[in-house]
Design a protein around this motif. Structure first.
Motif, short mmCIF file in Angstrom:
data_model
loop_
_atom_site.label_atom_id
_atom_site.label_comp_id
_atom_site.label_asym_id
_atom_site.label_seq_id
_atom_site.Cartn_x
_atom_site.Cartn_y
_atom_site.Cartn_z
N CYS B 76 0.82 -1.21 0.00
CA CYS B 76 0.00 0.00 0.00
C CYS B 76 0.86 1.27 0.00
N GLY B 77 2.07 1.19 0.57
CA GLY B 77 2.97 2.34 0.53
C GLY B 77 2.82 3.33 1.66
N VAL B 78 2.01 3.00 2.68
CA VAL B 78 1.86 3.91 3.82
C VAL B 78 3.19 4.08 4.55
N GLU B 81 5.21 6.58 2.84
CA GLU B 81 4.61 7.90 2.98
C GLU B 81 4.92 8.50 4.36
#
Lengths: 317, 95
Positions: B76-78, B81
């Motif tokens: 998801c790439g959280v 981030e």
């Protein structure tokens, strides 16, 4: 009590990986924050919803605590029954040693709390069971295909309030669930946003350790339902608080107060950001910008201002 | 992954699942399009990625972030981030 991440990482995560929540969904993070805030043994019930269907697909479960699935409407009713049974066993002296001082937590989505489960929630709060109800509010029936719920904000595009030449999305304003819950005169109710995990965990701990019913309303951005990128929940959660779309509120024994960023905004130490900043990167509000519906945007801003003024007044500002 | 399914009379009554957290045996890593790559040189071990990971896929050994559990990470790439030092980057998954 402050929570330190270096202490938390040594504990076992309450929700195992391998669940089938969407990539980037904050609901498992919310469960982590709530369950890791206390070391008491915990028992959970879960209303039907994303969290329930995706974490317990037979024959797998992600939960590391005793867990009961119950229908959409009665997560609160089931947790009160479990709590009553626990006291029955305790009175008979038949409680297992490792379940002494157990805490009872019900989870529900906004559909299972605002709409379908509200009579069970109201009943459980009125009967005064020693439990915590956690609503993760993703503002719609996301699991069944993005239908509107009474938590959906005005102007949002959902499959039951579709956008067209005669429609700008949902026309009605959100239900103020916190005020409804507080009207039961319970000892503790609060709203949380998952990006401010310290605030969320402090509130969770207070809610779990309070004797009697407690309620937490967690903001939970939805990746497919709001049509946002998979890594966007943290930023949106932060913006929701900064725009006062989702103020961080705490109500202890009828005394309202603001916490975290919301308190700073009310004190005048931080600027309140315009609501368009929160809405412009979400697919569900995209039509308001492409079709230049400034009147609807003004309507949304007015609704946010109205509820923010109300909460601020309640907190004594 | 392929295993013999149990028949109705071998299943626990009420469809109970008796092993807590057994979803670890189900691998959601196949969903991924982008994979997180951890750079230990930049990492300051603030554990923000661990707090924000919905899939509990940040591997921590002796207080140090050592990488990602790619069997379960959905990409998801959280983590990338939220990383204050940009020690996690998302790279396209290629065969």
């Amino acid at each position: 009590m402050a929570f330190l991440l270096k202490d938390l990482i040594k504990k076992q995560a309450p929700l195992a990986s391998g669940h089938r929540m969407c990539a980037g969904c904050p609901a498992p993070v919310i469960v982590k924050q709530v369950l890791m805030s206390t070391d008491h043994p915990k028992v959970c019930t879960n209303a039907t919803g994303c969290l329930e269907v995706a974490t317990t697909i037979f024959p797998f479960t992600s939960w590391k605590v005793p867990w009961l699935h119950i229908a959409f409407e009665n997560s609160a009713a089931a947790v009160s029954g479990v709590e009553a049974a626990y006291h029955g066993l305790a009175n008979k002296g038949e409680l297992p040693e490792d379940m002494k001082n157990a805490k009872f937590i019900a989870f529900g989505g906004d559909g299972g709390t605002y709409d379908i489960g509200i009579q069970a929630l109201s009943g459980a709060l009125e009967r005064g069971h020693n439990m915590l109800y956690v609503c993760y509010d993703n503002e719609g029936y996301m699991n069944t295909g993005i239908q509107r719920s009474s938590a959906t904000p005005i102007g949002a595009n959902t499959t039951t309030t579709p956008v067209g030449s005669q429609s700008y999305g949902k026309r009605e304003i959100r239900k103020d669930l916190l005020s409804i819950v507080v009207a039961h005169h319970i000892p503790y109710a609060a709203t949380c946003a998952p990006h401010d995990w310290m605030d969320g965990m402090k509130k969770s701990q207070k809610a779990i350790e309070t004797e009697g019913p407690a309620f937490l309303n967690y903001f939970s951005p939805c990746i497919p339902g709001w049509k946002i990128p998979a890594d966007a929940w943290r930023k949106l959660s932060e913006l929701a608080v900064k725009t006062c779309f989702w103020p961080l509120i705490e109500v202890e024994n009828g005394k309202w107060s603001l916490t975290g960023e919301s308190k700073r905004i009310a004190d005048g130490k931080a600027e309140k950001v315009p609501a368009v900043e929160f809405m412009k990167n979400q697919g569900r509000f995209k039509h308001l910008f492409t079709q230049k519906k400034d009147d609807v945007l003004a309507l949304i801003q007015a609704d946010i201002d109205r509820s923010w003024d109300f909460y601020r007044k309640m907190a004594g500002y | 992954m392929k295993e013999q399914k149990k028949s109705w009379n071998e299943l626990p009554i009420g469809g109970s699942i008796l092993e807590a957290g057994n979803s670890k045996n189900y691998f959601t890593g196949t969903w991924r399009t982008f994979k997180p790559v951890h750079n230990a040189k930049l990492c300051i071990n603030c554990y923000f990625c661990w707090m924000h990971c919905p899939d509990d896929s940040i591997v921590i050994e002796n207080g140090k972030v050592t990488g990602m559990d790619l069997d379960h990470c959905k990409g998801c790439g959280v983590c990338a981030e939220v990383c204050p030092k940009k020690a996690i980057t998302m790279e396209k998954e290629e065969k």
